[in-house]
Design a protein around this motif. Structure first.
Motif, PDB file in Angstrom:
ATOM      1  N   GLU A  16      -8.173   6.413   0.313  1.00  0.00           N
ATOM      2  CA  GLU A  16      -8.992   6.093  -0.850  1.00  0.00           C
ATOM      3  C   GLU A  16     -10.180   7.054  -0.895  1.00  0.00           C
ATOM      4  O   GLU A  16     -10.595   7.620   0.109  1.00  0.00           O
ATOM      5  CB  GLU A  16      -9.494   4.649  -0.769  1.00  0.00           C
ATOM      6  N   GLU A  54     -10.936  12.821  -4.386  1.00  0.00           N
ATOM      7  CA  GLU A  54     -10.291  14.003  -3.820  1.00  0.00           C
ATOM      8  C   GLU A  54     -10.891  15.262  -4.439  1.00  0.00           C
ATOM      9  O   GLU A  54     -11.200  15.301  -5.630  1.00  0.00           O
ATOM     10  CB  GLU A  54      -8.778  13.972  -4.063  1.00  0.00           C
ATOM     11  N   LEU A  90       4.841   9.837  -3.975  1.00  0.00           N
ATOM     12  CA  LEU A  90       4.095   8.638  -3.620  1.00  0.00           C
ATOM     13  C   LEU A  90       5.075   7.476  -3.631  1.00  0.00           C
ATOM     14  O   LEU A  90       5.780   7.273  -4.629  1.00  0.00           O
ATOM     15  CB  LEU A  90       2.948   8.404  -4.596  1.00  0.00           C
ATOM     16  N   ARG A 147       5.884   3.345  -2.890  1.00  0.00           N
ATOM     17  CA  ARG A 147       5.444   1.959  -2.673  1.00  0.00           C
ATOM     18  C   ARG A 147       6.614   1.045  -2.296  1.00  0.00           C
ATOM     19  O   ARG A 147       6.456   0.105  -1.533  1.00  0.00           O
ATOM     20  CB  ARG A 147       4.781   1.390  -3.934  1.00  0.00           C
ATOM     21  N   GLU A 160       0.869  -1.168   0.000  1.00  0.00           N
ATOM     22  CA  GLU A 160       0.000   0.000   0.000  1.00  0.00           C
ATOM     23  C   GLU A 160       0.917   1.232   0.000  1.00  0.00           C
ATOM     24  O   GLU A 160       1.895   1.293   0.751  1.00  0.00           O
ATOM     25  CB  GLU A 160      -0.875  -0.003   1.255  1.00  0.00           C
ATOM     26  N   PRO A 161       0.627   2.228  -0.842  1.00  0.00           N
ATOM     27  CA  PRO A 161       1.548   3.371  -0.920  1.00  0.00           C
ATOM     28  C   PRO A 161       1.435   4.296   0.288  1.00  0.00           C
ATOM     29  O   PRO A 161       0.418   4.298   1.004  1.00  0.00           O
ATOM     30  CB  PRO A 161       1.099   4.094  -2.187  1.00  0.00           C
ATOM     31  N   ILE A 162       2.460   5.062   0.500  1.00  0.00           N
ATOM     32  CA  ILE A 162       2.430   6.166   1.453  1.00  0.00           C
ATOM     33  C   ILE A 162       2.791   7.440   0.706  1.00  0.00           C
ATOM     34  O   ILE A 162       3.315   7.385  -0.412  1.00  0.00           O
ATOM     35  CB  ILE A 162       3.394   5.946   2.642  1.00  0.00           C
ATOM     36  N   HIS A 163       2.504   8.577   1.301  1.00  0.00           N
ATOM     37  CA  HIS A 163       2.829   9.862   0.702  1.00  0.00           C
ATOM     38  C   HIS A 163       3.821  10.585   1.602  1.00  0.00           C
ATOM     39  O   HIS A 163       3.699  10.536   2.825  1.00  0.00           O
ATOM     40  CB  HIS A 163       1.573  10.722   0.541  1.00  0.00           C
ATOM     41  N   SER A 166      -0.463   7.946   5.382  1.00  0.00           N
ATOM     42  CA  SER A 166      -1.031   6.771   4.729  1.00  0.00           C
ATOM     43  C   SER A 166      -1.880   7.233   3.544  1.00  0.00           C
ATOM     44  O   SER A 166      -2.317   8.384   3.482  1.00  0.00           O
ATOM     45  CB  SER A 166      -1.900   5.992   5.718  1.00  0.00           C
ATOM     46  N   HIS A 167      -2.106   6.340   2.602  1.00  0.00           N
ATOM     47  CA  HIS A 167      -2.895   6.660   1.413  1.00  0.00           C
ATOM     48  C   HIS A 167      -4.375   6.605   1.747  1.00  0.00           C
ATOM     49  O   HIS A 167      -4.844   5.662   2.393  1.00  0.00           O
ATOM     50  CB  HIS A 167      -2.572   5.658   0.298  1.00  0.00           C
TER      51      HIS A 167
END
Length: 408
Positions: A198, A201, A174, A176, A157-160, A195-196
């Motif tokens: 969903e 936006e 971003l 991964r 799961e990606p993070i920013h 955290s990403h």
């Protein structure tokens, strides 16, 4: 203080913006521009009251700027760009003899602080931490994916990660894979890690006076950093009650009394609103232009009116139209990013220019054919503007032409 006497005092615009100057000039208000010294000659030529100033200087020099503005009978300062927000905060705190104004402005400049304040106030936010080196990011990426029970071989799961005090997408990454962390230069720290989230936006442009939201625009993002339109489509506008509640909670939590804010949120398919971040200055992406296109009022004038505690309720009631129902259509734009390293020519499809929703474009052949290095999600080389009555058609055009290579 007599209202006429008060209006003789000057409003200081912090940052160089011809649109803001034209807007306040049409209001018949006296103003002074505080901006980079290189605009001095232009200001002199056009009779613009001007104070040269470098906003990159230490905020400790605010007393010097305050004294200059005091001599010019300044009654309020209005921030135009991100790096002028805390300057407006400290100057207004001196003008209005209220130190708390400056402290509030700092919340709008530090992404870590704003997240914590929003979290403490009960707004929904993602998981976030500050990173002071690459090891912090490695640990955060690992812990987030452990919490989501990701197994070896699963896609992370990606993070920013993003700088605390940069505007928009500047410095936003971003991530991964662990190896993507190693591409971050040590000079970019400290950073905020998130955290990403969903969901869809979007941004809001909320004009606030005496702690009350006087006008709330919802801007629908089609692709972050590339395209948007105003007002939002009916599928997003149906959540306006929930969105307005989140805005009012944000205003109360940050104790915002005057001016405008530009927060970004995510909304889930069942209408749960998550806070992203908030700015206290004019938004990018041509959003102010879209608001004026569809509603017929100048958002620059709205910001000035709402920033001034002396503005009356009658002035505000006569200025703002009704939200959504008074809009004349949908105004949107696509920001164009070259996908080549050097530009030789433009390719603008005939069907684009012939479409009834096409308004204009300001793409150009750059003087230097080499494409500039990207900052954030990129430096756009012009934009295409659309206007029409069907939000789905506007959205479809923005999605369709985002895939086209205009620069060859």
């Amino acid at each position: 203080m007599d209202m006429r006497e008060n209006h003789e005092k000057k409003t200081a615009l912090l940052g160089w913006s011809l649109q803001a100057m034209e807007a306040i000039d049409k209001m018949g208000r006296h103003y002074v521009v505080v901006g980079p010294p290189e605009f001095q000659s232009f200001a002199d030529t056009h009779g613009i009251s001007f104070v040269p100033w470098q906003f990159d200087d230490s905020i400790e020099k605010a007393e010097e700027l305050y004294e200059k503005l005091k001599e010019l009978h300044t009654k309020i300062t209005v921030p135009i760009y991100e790096n002028t927000v805390e300057w407006a905060g400290i100057l207004n705190s001196k003008i209005w003899d209220n130190p708390k104004i400056f402290n509030k402005s700092l919340l709008l400049r530090d992404k870590g602080l704003m997240k914590r304040r929003a979290h403490l106030a009960g707004l929904r936010v993602g998981v976030f931490e500050e990173a002071y080196d690459k090891d912090d990011i490695h640990r955060f990426l690992k812990r987030i994916n452990q919490a989501l029970i990701k197994l070896d071989g699963d896609i992370n799961e990606p993070i920013h990660v993003k700088p605390f005090d940069k505007a928009g997408t500047v410095g936003h990454r971003l991530i991964r894979k662990p190896e993507e962390i190693d591409q971050i230069d040590d000079s970019e720290f400290p950073l905020l890690m998130e955290s990403h989230l969903e969901g869809q936006e979007f941004s809001c442009e909320a004009f606030i006076h005496n702690g009350e939201v006087k006008f709330l625009n919802i801007t629908e993002y089609v692709k972050l950093g590339h395209s948007n339109f105003v007002p939002a489509s009916p599928s997003l506008e149906k959540w306006r009650p929930q969105i307005k509640e989140a805005i009012e909670n944000l205003v109360n939590a940050f104790e915002i009394e005057y001016g405008m804010i530009h927060p970004e949120f995510f909304i889930s398919p069942d209408g749960i609103v998550y806070f992203g971040e908030v700015a206290g200055r004019i938004p990018g992406g041509h959003i102010f232009e879209h608001i004026e296109n569809v509603y017929g009022f100048s958002p620059y004038q709205a910001q000035i009116l709402c920033s001034d505690p002396e503005t009356t309720e009658e002035e505000l009631e006569s200025f703002f139209p009704k939200e959504v129902v008074s809009s004349k259509g949908y105004s949107g734009n696509l920001m164009i990013y070259p996908k080549v390293k050097t530009v030789e020519r433009l390719d603008i499809p005939k069907e684009l220019k012939e479409h009834p929703y096409f308004v204009k474009h300001n793409m150009f052949i750059p003087a230097t054919s080499k494409v500039a290095e990207r900052v954030g999600f990129g430096n756009h080389y012009g934009a295409i503007f659309f206007f029409g009555e069907d939000s789905q058609e506007v959205k479809s055009l923005l999605e369709q032409y985002e895939k086209h290579n205009f620069y060859l």
